[in-house]
Design a protein around this motif. Structure first.
Motif, PDB file in Angstrom:
ATOM      1  N   SER A   1      -1.669  94.149  -9.486  1.00 43.08           N
ATOM      2  CA  SER A   1      -1.983  93.592  -8.173  1.00 43.08           C
ATOM      3  C   SER A   1      -2.840  94.554  -7.372  1.00 43.08           C
ATOM      4  CB  SER A   1      -0.703  93.257  -7.410  1.00 43.08           C
ATOM      5  OG  SER A   1       0.088  94.404  -7.209  1.00 43.08           O
ATOM      6  N   ASP A   2      -3.724  94.014  -6.534  1.00 41.14           N
ATOM      7  CA  ASP A   2      -4.632  94.871  -5.770  1.00 41.14           C
ATOM      8  C   ASP A   2      -3.917  95.580  -4.629  1.00 41.14           C
ATOM      9  OD1 ASP A   2      -4.177  92.604  -4.327  1.00 41.14           O
ATOM     10  OD2 ASP A   2      -6.266  92.214  -3.822  1.00 41.14           O
ATOM     11  N   MET A   3      -2.793  95.066  -4.190  1.00 39.49           N
ATOM     12  CA  MET A   3      -1.970  95.744  -3.195  1.00 39.49           C
ATOM     13  C   MET A   3      -0.512  95.589  -3.624  1.00 39.49           C
ATOM     14  SD  MET A   3      -1.865  95.353   0.964  1.00 39.49           S
ATOM     15  CE  MET A   3      -3.596  95.795   1.129  1.00 39.49           C
ATOM     16  N   LYS A   4       0.127  96.706  -3.912  1.00 43.63           N
ATOM     17  CA  LYS A   4       1.499  96.680  -4.412  1.00 43.63           C
ATOM     18  C   LYS A   4       2.454  96.571  -3.220  1.00 43.63           C
ATOM     19  CE  LYS A   4       0.251  99.360  -8.473  1.00 43.63           C
ATOM     20  NZ  LYS A   4      -1.190  99.390  -8.114  1.00 43.63           N
ATOM     21  N   ILE A   5       3.300  95.551  -3.247  1.00 39.52           N
ATOM     22  CA  ILE A   5       4.176  95.223  -2.123  1.00 39.52           C
ATOM     23  C   ILE A   5       5.634  95.332  -2.554  1.00 39.52           C
ATOM     24  CG2 ILE A   5       4.876  93.404  -0.516  1.00 39.52           C
ATOM     25  CD1 ILE A   5       2.022  92.254  -0.818  1.00 39.52           C
ATOM     26  N   CYS A   6       6.424  96.016  -1.714  1.00 38.13           N
ATOM     27  CA  CYS A   6       7.868  96.104  -1.928  1.00 38.13           C
ATOM     28  C   CYS A   6       8.573  95.537  -0.706  1.00 38.13           C
ATOM     29  CB  CYS A   6       8.285  97.562  -2.146  1.00 38.13           C
ATOM     30  SG  CYS A   6      10.062  97.783  -2.410  1.00 38.13           S
ATOM     31  N   ILE A   7       9.539  94.665  -0.936  1.00 36.50           N
ATOM     32  CA  ILE A   7      10.360  94.080   0.119  1.00 36.50           C
ATOM     33  C   ILE A   7      11.752  94.694   0.025  1.00 36.50           C
ATOM     34  CG2 ILE A   7      11.265  91.966   1.132  1.00 36.50           C
ATOM     35  CD1 ILE A   7       8.216  92.054   1.116  1.00 36.50           C
ATOM     36  N   VAL A   8      12.212  95.303   1.110  1.00 35.55           N
ATOM     37  CA  VAL A   8      13.520  95.955   1.126  1.00 35.55           C
ATOM     38  C   VAL A   8      14.450  95.174   2.049  1.00 35.55           C
ATOM     39  CG1 VAL A   8      14.804  98.071   1.578  1.00 35.55           C
ATOM     40  CG2 VAL A   8      12.457  98.202   0.714  1.00 35.55           C
ATOM     41  N   LEU A   9      15.492  94.585   1.467  1.00 40.12           N
ATOM     42  CA  LEU A   9      16.464  93.805   2.226  1.00 40.12           C
ATOM     43  C   LEU A   9      17.841  94.474   2.152  1.00 40.12           C
ATOM     44  CD1 LEU A   9      15.321  90.222   1.128  1.00 40.12           C
ATOM     45  CD2 LEU A   9      14.659  91.493   3.179  1.00 40.12           C
TER      46      LEU A   9
END
Length: 218
Positions: A35-43
């Motif tokens: 992916s061109d922008m690595k995204i992490c979602i922290v819940l």
């Protein structure tokens, strides 16, 4: 599958101390890394009255549930098209196939691996996350995301993931964030299922990330 193997090895150590352990992390290592922008979602934790013992990665790969994850899909689309103002009509209808397509490219992690109920017990969350801080720091270090969105977990994540020395900054519209590494940002934001209108949840984050990235061009 180096990261996934490392995740599973870490979870093998971790799950012995957490009844009902729910694994999480990369939905698809290949899609995340490409992916061109690595995204992490922290819940915070999964909502499961049945006691856990399952894998969030598989749940997301299958399309997850719209109540929480439709807004995450909208976040992903907005973040990855940050230079374009996307009208709500393009965000409005999110289906299972949209969730499967978008969620496979992200990392999603909970600070508490044992399940909870619809309303989080914050005392329990804080206690468990602090007890597991070494595991949490080790897990997050596997991913090195460009953008980390903390959905109601910003201050606790900063404390238990090894970022206490970083100072909070604030966007012009009041969203807290910090740069944990060059061009790698952590944003403290609301939960994707917060009790406000979806457009506010979606555009508030996109607006904040657009402003944060604009600092790089000044």
């Amino acid at each position: 599958m180096l990261i996934t193997n490392a995740e599973n090895a870490l979870f093998g150590e971790w799950k012995g101390s957490r009844k009902g352990f729910v694994s999480d992390g990369l939905v698809s290592e290949q899609d995340y890394l490409s992916s061109d922008m690595k995204i992490c979602i922290v819940l915070k934790e999964v909502n499961d009255l049945d006691g856990g013992d399952w894998d969030l990665r598989e749940f997301l790969a299958e399309g997850a549930r719209p109540q929480t994850w439709n807004n995450v899909v909208r976040w992903i689309l907005g973040i990855r098209n940050i230079s374009r103002d996307i009208p709500w009509e393009e965000f409005d209808e999110i289906n299972k196939e949209d969730r499967q397509s978008s969620l496979k490219s992200i990392c999603a992690m909970n600070l508490k691996k044992s399940p909870g109920t619809h309303t989080t017990d914050n005392a329990s969350l804080n206690k468990v996350a602090n007890e597991d801080r070494n595991f949490i720091e080790r897990q997050f270090s596997l991913y090195d995301p460009d953008v980390t969105v903390c959905g109601g977990t910003g201050e606790l994540f900063k404390e238990v993931a090894g970022f206490n020395e970083y100072e909070w900054k604030r966007t012009s519209r009041g969203i807290w964030w910090y740069e944990r590494a060059p061009n790698k940002y952590v944003i403290a934001y609301c939960h994707p299922e917060a009790r406000v209108d979806n457009p506010l949840i979606v555009y508030g984050l996109i607006d904040a990330i657009r402003e944060i990235y604009s600092y790089q061009t000044l």
